[in-house]
Design a protein around this motif. Structure first.
Motif, PDB file in Angstrom:
ATOM      1  N   ALA A 101      10.163  -0.302   4.066  1.00 38.92           N
ATOM      2  CA  ALA A 101       9.813  -0.059   2.668  1.00 38.92           C
ATOM      3  C   ALA A 101       9.547  -1.336   1.883  1.00 38.92           C
ATOM      4  O   ALA A 101       8.698  -1.359   0.999  1.00 38.92           O
ATOM      5  CB  ALA A 101      10.915   0.745   1.983  1.00 38.92           C
ATOM      6  N   SER A 102      10.248  -2.411   2.236  1.00 38.13           N
ATOM      7  CA  SER A 102      10.085  -3.649   1.464  1.00 38.13           C
ATOM      8  C   SER A 102       8.687  -4.251   1.602  1.00 38.13           C
ATOM      9  O   SER A 102       8.325  -5.134   0.834  1.00 38.13           O
ATOM     10  CB  SER A 102      11.133  -4.680   1.888  1.00 38.13           C
ATOM     11  N   ASN A 103       7.901  -3.770   2.545  1.00 37.48           N
ATOM     12  CA  ASN A 103       6.541  -4.285   2.744  1.00 37.48           C
ATOM     13  C   ASN A 103       5.487  -3.497   1.987  1.00 37.48           C
ATOM     14  O   ASN A 103       4.291  -3.750   2.167  1.00 37.48           O
ATOM     15  CB  ASN A 103       6.218  -4.306   4.236  1.00 37.48           C
ATOM     16  N   TYR A 104       5.921  -2.561   1.149  1.00 35.81           N
ATOM     17  CA  TYR A 104       4.998  -1.739   0.358  1.00 35.81           C
ATOM     18  C   TYR A 104       5.404  -1.851  -1.110  1.00 35.81           C
ATOM     19  O   TYR A 104       6.527  -1.488  -1.465  1.00 35.81           O
ATOM     20  CB  TYR A 104       5.050  -0.284   0.827  1.00 35.81           C
ATOM     21  N   PRO A 105       4.512  -2.357  -1.965  1.00 38.74           N
ATOM     22  CA  PRO A 105       4.860  -2.551  -3.384  1.00 38.74           C
ATOM     23  C   PRO A 105       5.416  -1.275  -4.025  1.00 38.74           C
ATOM     24  O   PRO A 105       4.850  -0.202  -3.909  1.00 38.74           O
ATOM     25  CB  PRO A 105       3.522  -2.934  -4.024  1.00 38.74           C
ATOM     26  N   GLY A 106       6.574  -1.433  -4.652  1.00 41.36           N
ATOM     27  CA  GLY A 106       7.190  -0.317  -5.355  1.00 41.36           C
ATOM     28  C   GLY A 106       8.136   0.521  -4.512  1.00 41.36           C
ATOM     29  O   GLY A 106       8.892   1.316  -5.033  1.00 41.36           O
ATOM     30  N   LEU A 107       8.122   0.345  -3.189  1.00 37.62           N
ATOM     31  CA  LEU A 107       8.987   1.153  -2.329  1.00 37.62           C
ATOM     32  C   LEU A 107      10.250   0.414  -1.894  1.00 37.62           C
ATOM     33  O   LEU A 107      11.191   1.045  -1.453  1.00 37.62           O
ATOM     34  CB  LEU A 107       8.237   1.602  -1.059  1.00 37.62           C
ATOM     35  N   GLY A 108      10.275  -0.874  -2.043  1.00 39.82           N
ATOM     36  CA  GLY A 108      11.397  -1.681  -1.567  1.00 39.82           C
ATOM     37  C   GLY A 108      12.703  -1.386  -2.232  1.00 39.82           C
ATOM     38  O   GLY A 108      13.762  -1.642  -1.670  1.00 39.82           O
ATOM     39  N   ASN A 109      12.694  -0.812  -3.414  1.00 36.25           N
ATOM     40  CA  ASN A 109      13.932  -0.519  -4.123  1.00 36.25           C
ATOM     41  C   ASN A 109      14.179   0.980  -4.234  1.00 36.25           C
ATOM     42  O   ASN A 109      14.821   1.440  -5.158  1.00 36.25           O
ATOM     43  CB  ASN A 109      13.934  -1.176  -5.503  1.00 36.25           C
TER      44      ASN A 109
END
Length: 110
Positions: A101-109
Motif C-alpha cells: 500500500a505504501s507504494n500507492y499515493p493515498g493508500l499507505g495510511n
C-alpha cells in the motif's frame, strides 16, 4: 439505443448511445459483490444519470452537472487520488506486481 453521426477531426463517425440503466455485474465473492452493488446503486432511480453507476455520476459532475442526488461523487482531490491508486493497486495485484500500500499515493495510511 440511439445511433447518430458525429464529426471527429473532419471525419464522420457512427456512434451508438445506449440510454438506460447498466446491469449490475455479478461476482462470486460476497464482499466484492457488496462493493459492486454500492457502485451501481443509482440503477432504478427515476432521475437516472447516465447508466446509474457511481462512475456515471462522477463523470457527470466532473463535466459540470450539479451534484447527483444532492451529494458529490467527486468530493476532493484526495478522494480522486485514492480511487486512482486503488485501481492501480488492483491492476498490479492481478498482474502479480502489487508491492504494498505504501507504494500507492493515498493508500499507505489505510
Amino acid at each position: 439505443m440511439h445511433t447518430f453521426y458525429v464529426v471527429l477531426g473532419g471525419t464522420g463517425v457512427l456512434v451508438h448511445n445506449s440510454d438506460g440503466p447498466a446491469s449490475i455485474p455479478q461476482v462470486d465473492n460476497q464482499g466484492l459483490q457488496s462493493v459492486v452493488n454500492n457502485l451501481y446503486k443509482g440503477i432504478g432511480n427515476e432521475r437516472l444519470v447516465g447508466d446509474g453507476s457511481a462512475m456515471a455520476a462522477a463523470s457527470a459532475e466532473v463535466n459540470g452537472h450539479a451534484n447527483v442526488e444532492g451529494r458529490s461523487h467527486v468530493k476532493s482531490a484526495k478522494d480522486i487520488q485514492v480511487a486512482k491508486s486503488l485501481v492501480s493497486a488492483i491492476d498490479d495485484a492481478l498482474a502479480g506486481k502489487y508491492t504494498g500500500a505504501s507504494n500507492y499515493p493515498g493508500l499507505g495510511n489505510c
